[in-house]
Design a protein around this motif. Structure first.
Motif, short mmCIF file in Angstrom:
data_model
loop_
_atom_site.label_atom_id
_atom_site.label_comp_id
_atom_site.label_asym_id
_atom_site.label_seq_id
_atom_site.Cartn_x
_atom_site.Cartn_y
_atom_site.Cartn_z
N PHE A 55 0.64 -0.91 0.18
CA PHE A 55 0.10 0.09 -0.28
C PHE A 55 0.75 1.22 -0.06
O PHE A 55 1.73 1.66 1.20
CB PHE A 55 -0.97 -0.05 1.02
N ILE A 56 1.03 2.00 -0.76
CA ILE A 56 1.71 3.48 -0.78
C ILE A 56 0.93 4.35 -1.70
O ILE A 56 1.09 4.32 -3.27
CB ILE A 56 2.90 3.08 -2.27
N ASN A 57 0.01 5.00 -1.29
CA ASN A 57 -1.08 5.97 -1.56
C ASN A 57 -0.93 7.70 -0.12
O ASN A 57 -0.41 6.85 -0.62
CB ASN A 57 -2.29 4.83 -1.87
N ASN A 58 -1.63 8.06 -1.05
CA ASN A 58 -1.58 8.91 -0.83
C ASN A 58 -0.25 10.30 -0.74
O ASN A 58 0.22 10.55 0.48
CB ASN A 58 -2.47 8.86 0.86
N LYS A 59 1.11 9.58 -2.15
CA LYS A 59 2.27 10.02 -1.21
C LYS A 59 2.21 11.32 -2.94
O LYS A 59 4.24 11.38 -2.62
CB LYS A 59 2.99 8.90 -1.48
N ASN A 60 1.22 11.86 -3.23
CA ASN A 60 2.19 12.20 -4.89
C ASN A 60 2.75 11.53 -5.71
O ASN A 60 3.68 13.01 -6.13
CB ASN A 60 2.56 13.73 -3.99
N SER A 80 -3.03 4.43 -4.94
CA SER A 80 -4.42 5.09 -5.25
C SER A 80 -4.02 6.35 -4.95
O SER A 80 -3.26 6.38 -3.96
CB SER A 80 -5.72 4.47 -5.20
N LYS A 81 -4.35 7.18 -5.11
CA LYS A 81 -4.72 8.47 -4.54
C LYS A 81 -3.26 9.30 -4.75
O LYS A 81 -2.38 9.62 -3.69
CB LYS A 81 -5.23 8.89 -3.16
N ASN A 82 -2.22 8.91 -5.76
CA ASN A 82 -0.90 9.73 -5.96
C ASN A 82 -0.85 10.61 -6.70
O ASN A 82 -2.23 11.28 -7.35
CB ASN A 82 -0.71 8.39 -6.53
#
Length: 135
Positions: A55-60, A80-82
């Motif tokens: 899980f590597i998300n919300n990291k830009n 997701s959410k990168n």
């Protein structure tokens, strides 16, 4: 393994890791990465003889370089959410056992490399594949 897996490293950034008999979970979702072109160095996961959930998300993160997930036994991958704009060809080279890939809420300009990746995977890699989300 013999090391403490509650805190592990992804390059130089801390993540939380957990494992049981069959799976290893790498969760970097709640940690700040100061570089938008994070080099995903996951080679240390290759020595584990377990399925991986990553899980590597919300990291830009803007780009997934070639060979980022090379030869890993990943069952679930959440990016997701990168700010992903590009997934380089061969980013998933020789990946094993992929069941779920979440690329929601990114800025992918093209799915061409992703489609090429899937067409290059052997049928054993995708035999249990159930979920792909790109929106």
């Amino acid at each position: 393994t013999n090391r403490d897996l509650k805190n592990c490293k992804l390059g130089i950034e801390s993540c939380v890791c957990d494992e049981d008999l069959n799976e290893f979970i790498l969760n970097c979702s709640n940690f700040f990465f100061n570089n938008q072109e994070v080099v995903l160095d996951l080679k240390f996961l290759r020595i584990l003889n377990k399925k991986l959930q990553i899980f590597i998300n919300n990291k830009n993160i803007r780009k997934i370089p070639a060979s980022s997930f090379n030869q890993l036994n990943i069952s679930r991958l959440d990016l997701s959410k990168n700010e992903l704009e590009e997934i380089e060809l061969n980013a998933f080279d020789r990946i094993k056992s992929l069941e779920e890939l979440n690329l929601n809420d990114n800025n992918l300009k093209s799915l061409e490399n992703l489609i090429q990746e899937f067409s290059n995977m052997n049928k054993n890699t995708l035999k249990n594949f159930e979920y792909l989300s790109v929106r």
